[in-house]
Every structure is written in C-alpha cells, then in structure tokens.
Motif scaffolding. Structure first.
Motif, PDB file in Angstrom:
ATOM      1  N   GLY A 166       0.817  -1.203   0.000  1.00  0.00           N
ATOM      2  CA  GLY A 166       0.000   0.000   0.000  1.00  0.00           C
ATOM      3  C   GLY A 166       0.855   1.257   0.000  1.00  0.00           C
ATOM      4  O   GLY A 166       0.508   2.264  -0.636  1.00  0.00           O
ATOM      5  N   ALA A 167       1.977   1.207   0.683  1.00  0.00           N
ATOM      6  CA  ALA A 167       2.888   2.345   0.702  1.00  0.00           C
ATOM      7  C   ALA A 167       3.445   2.642  -0.687  1.00  0.00           C
ATOM      8  O   ALA A 167       3.719   3.801  -1.027  1.00  0.00           O
ATOM      9  N   ILE A 168       3.606   1.598  -1.503  1.00  0.00           N
ATOM     10  CA  ILE A 168       4.106   1.802  -2.862  1.00  0.00           C
ATOM     11  C   ILE A 168       3.133   2.648  -3.671  1.00  0.00           C
ATOM     12  O   ILE A 168       3.534   3.531  -4.444  1.00  0.00           O
ATOM     13  N   SER A 169       1.841   2.423  -3.487  1.00  0.00           N
ATOM     14  CA  SER A 169       0.846   3.222  -4.208  1.00  0.00           C
ATOM     15  C   SER A 169       0.931   4.685  -3.810  1.00  0.00           C
ATOM     16  O   SER A 169       0.872   5.588  -4.662  1.00  0.00           O
ATOM     17  N   ALA A 170       1.064   4.958  -2.506  1.00  0.00           N
ATOM     18  CA  ALA A 170       1.176   6.341  -2.042  1.00  0.00           C
ATOM     19  C   ALA A 170       2.457   6.986  -2.567  1.00  0.00           C
ATOM     20  O   ALA A 170       2.459   8.153  -2.993  1.00  0.00           O
ATOM     21  N   PHE A 171       3.539   6.237  -2.540  1.00  0.00           N
ATOM     22  CA  PHE A 171       4.823   6.735  -3.025  1.00  0.00           C
ATOM     23  C   PHE A 171       4.746   7.055  -4.517  1.00  0.00           C
ATOM     24  O   PHE A 171       5.296   8.071  -4.973  1.00  0.00           O
ATOM     25  N   THR A 172       4.082   6.199  -5.278  1.00  0.00           N
ATOM     26  CA  THR A 172       3.945   6.408  -6.719  1.00  0.00           C
ATOM     27  C   THR A 172       3.318   7.761  -7.028  1.00  0.00           C
ATOM     28  O   THR A 172       3.805   8.508  -7.890  1.00  0.00           O
ATOM     29  N   LEU A 173       2.250   8.095  -6.339  1.00  0.00           N
ATOM     30  CA  LEU A 173       1.542   9.342  -6.600  1.00  0.00           C
ATOM     31  C   LEU A 173       2.417  10.548  -6.311  1.00  0.00           C
ATOM     32  O   LEU A 173       2.528  11.477  -7.127  1.00  0.00           O
ATOM     33  N   SER A 174       3.049  10.579  -5.139  1.00  0.00           N
ATOM     34  CA  SER A 174       3.847  11.746  -4.771  1.00  0.00           C
ATOM     35  C   SER A 174       5.128  11.854  -5.593  1.00  0.00           C
ATOM     36  O   SER A 174       5.529  12.954  -6.004  1.00  0.00           O
ATOM     37  N   LEU A 175       5.789  10.726  -5.852  1.00  0.00           N
ATOM     38  CA  LEU A 175       6.998  10.770  -6.660  1.00  0.00           C
ATOM     39  C   LEU A 175       6.699  11.238  -8.077  1.00  0.00           C
ATOM     40  O   LEU A 175       7.495  11.967  -8.680  1.00  0.00           O
ATOM     41  N   SER A 176       5.555  10.844  -8.612  1.00  0.00           N
ATOM     42  CA  SER A 176       5.206  11.251  -9.978  1.00  0.00           C
ATOM     43  C   SER A 176       5.142  12.762 -10.112  1.00  0.00           C
ATOM     44  O   SER A 176       5.549  13.324 -11.133  1.00  0.00           O
ATOM     45  N   ALA A 177       4.650  13.431  -9.071  1.00  0.00           N
ATOM     46  CA  ALA A 177       4.549  14.896  -9.112  1.00  0.00           C
ATOM     47  C   ALA A 177       5.931  15.546  -9.085  1.00  0.00           C
ATOM     48  O   ALA A 177       6.176  16.552  -9.761  1.00  0.00           O
ATOM     49  N   GLU A 178       6.844  14.962  -8.315  1.00  0.00           N
ATOM     50  CA  GLU A 178       8.187  15.525  -8.239  1.00  0.00           C
ATOM     51  C   GLU A 178       8.979  15.315  -9.528  1.00  0.00           C
ATOM     52  O   GLU A 178       9.789  16.161  -9.920  1.00  0.00           O
ATOM     53  N   LEU A 179       8.749  14.189 -10.183  1.00  0.00           N
ATOM     54  CA  LEU A 179       9.581  13.835 -11.336  1.00  0.00           C
ATOM     55  C   LEU A 179       8.997  14.261 -12.675  1.00  0.00           C
ATOM     56  O   LEU A 179       9.698  14.210 -13.695  1.00  0.00           O
ATOM     57  N   ALA A 180       7.751  14.687 -12.699  1.00  0.00           N
ATOM     58  CA  ALA A 180       7.142  15.103 -13.967  1.00  0.00           C
ATOM     59  C   ALA A 180       7.959  16.180 -14.689  1.00  0.00           C
ATOM     60  O   ALA A 180       8.134  16.101 -15.913  1.00  0.00           O
ATOM     61  N   PRO A 181       8.484  17.191 -13.991  1.00  0.00           N
ATOM     62  CA  PRO A 181       9.274  18.197 -14.710  1.00  0.00           C
ATOM     63  C   PRO A 181      10.539  17.651 -15.365  1.00  0.00           C
ATOM     64  O   PRO A 181      11.099  18.282 -16.258  1.00  0.00           O
TER      65      PRO A 181
END
Length: 251
Positions: A166-181
C-alpha cells in the motif's frame, strides 16, 4: 510497436521463468529494449539460459544477483547496469518480499523484512534512478511499480505485505509529481491474482469464477501493460495505479 528500440530497462525480481518479471523482460526485449534484471536465490543455469533467451531478440542482456534488503544495493545495482549497458531509461520495481502472518503472528522481524524490500529497496532505487536520469540527458524516463490491489479489499493473513505494498501506491503518486518536470513518468500496476506457478488446482478452481473475463491472470497480461506504460505512447500518463485484473470480483 512501442518505439522502444535501444532503451535500457532495469527489471528487479526476475528469479524464475514463470514469473511476472520474466514476462516483462521478454515483452520489452521483443520491443527492442536492452534488458538488465536482478535475481535472488535463483539457479545459476537458469539465469544463464534466460539471459541467452533474451539475447535471441537481438538485444543486450545482463543480470545481477542482489538482495534488495541491503540498503546499499540500489546504488551498487545502478552502477553495474550503467557500466554494462548504459544509463537505464526504464525502471520496473517488480521485486517483492511476501510471507504469511495475520495478527497472531505479526512481529517486528516480519515487518522489517517486508519493509526492507517492498518499501526501502524500491524507494531508494527509484529516487537514485531519477537523480542519475537528470544527469544523463535522456529524453524519456519511466518508473513502473508493481503493487497488489491492497486498496480494493482485505488481504487476510498478509498484514505486512498489504501494508508495505500500500505504501508503494502512495509513493507512486507523490513521486510522480516531483519527477514530472524531468520527463519521468511514475505509475503502478496491480495485475491481480496471477498464475506464476504458486496456484494449485484447488486454488485455481476457487479463483476462476471470480474472473469475470473468464480466465485466471497470466504473467503476459501484466507484461503487456508494463510495456505500454514504458513506451512513448504513454508519455501523458503519470501518477496512476492501474488495476488490471480481468474483472476480478471480490465478493
């Protein structure tokens, strides 16, 4: 099909030929991707034969036995991949630790064992991949995590596994925002119950009626979705959790 020729992909947790990791390696190699995979506790002869089978697609292939519970493993692994094949553009976090527990059996060691691989190993590998990607001047980056549908219903007797996945799902969402740029997309795939060799006939008969599309999931199902998410065709998709389960019905 997916315009991936020449990319380097790192896939973790490829320890036997019937698994999702092996299917992902085959699918990406068929699309022209150079493959580097990790394994743990695998038969040495199998590893060599699997590497050879991947090279038959006309791509390069390397591997490393690595325990992702070691905090230094993600950094060493990326050093080896880069030295052997070049900077990876695709990272698939497929490795996982799983053991049965339940509230009567859950203890600190069980939690720590799950955390070390499912969370810390995947998280450190993802962020180090991103840090190095920002210096490699590649045009496309992909991080694809494997998760387990733990948000869709209870997983009895698997408290530590469900919590760390479950933590992987939460991490995926937040990391995606940081790495999009940076041009890196981050997504997760839940393949649902998949026959990777662990299902006996009794389990298959119990699960089959719950798949509304009429069959049990196979590793190739997950591999096709991962290949799409790794491709240029999926460049506008990030921060998503894909529940690709063949209509699996949790009654």
């Amino acid at each position: 099909m997916y315009k991936l020729n020449g990319c380097v992909a790192l896939i973790t947790g490829v320890s036997h030929g019937n698994g999702i990791g092996a299917a992902i390696c085959n699918k990406l190699a068929a699309e022209g991707v150079n493959i580097f995979f990790t394994h743990w506790g695998s038969n040495t002869d199998w590893v060599k034969k699997f590497e050879f089978s991947i090279r038959e697609y006309g791509v390069r292939c390397g591997s490393l036995e690595v325990d992702l519970a070691d905090p230094s493993a993600p950094f060493h692994l990326l050093d080896v991949v880069t030295a052997e094949l070049g900077s990876p553009a695709i990272l698939v976090n497929n490795a996982a630790h799983s053991s049965r527990d339940g509230y009567m059996n859950l203890d600190a060691k069980t939690l720590d064992d799950h955390y070390a691989v499912n969370m810390r190993g995947s998280f450190l590998l993802s962020v180090e991949f991103a840090r190095r990607f920002s210096q490699s001047q590649q045009a496309m980056g992909r991080i694809i995590n494997l998760t387990s549908g733990q948000a869709l219903g209870p997983m009895l007797g698997e408290l530590a596994y469900a919590a760390t996945k479950g933590a992987i799902s939460a991490f995926t969402l937040s990391l995606s925002a940081e790495l999009a740029p940076l041009g890196i997309t981050v997504n997760a795939v839940n393949p649902g119950p998949t026959d990777t060799g662990w299902m006996n006939e009794e389990i298959k008969q119990e699960l089959l009626p719950k798949f509304l599309l009429g069959r049990i999931g196979i590793p190739a199902d997950a591999a096709r979705l991962v290949a799409f998410l790794a491709s240029q065709e999926a460049e506008w998709i990030t921060g998503q959790i894909f529940n690709s389960e063949g209509g699996f019905f949790r009654s």
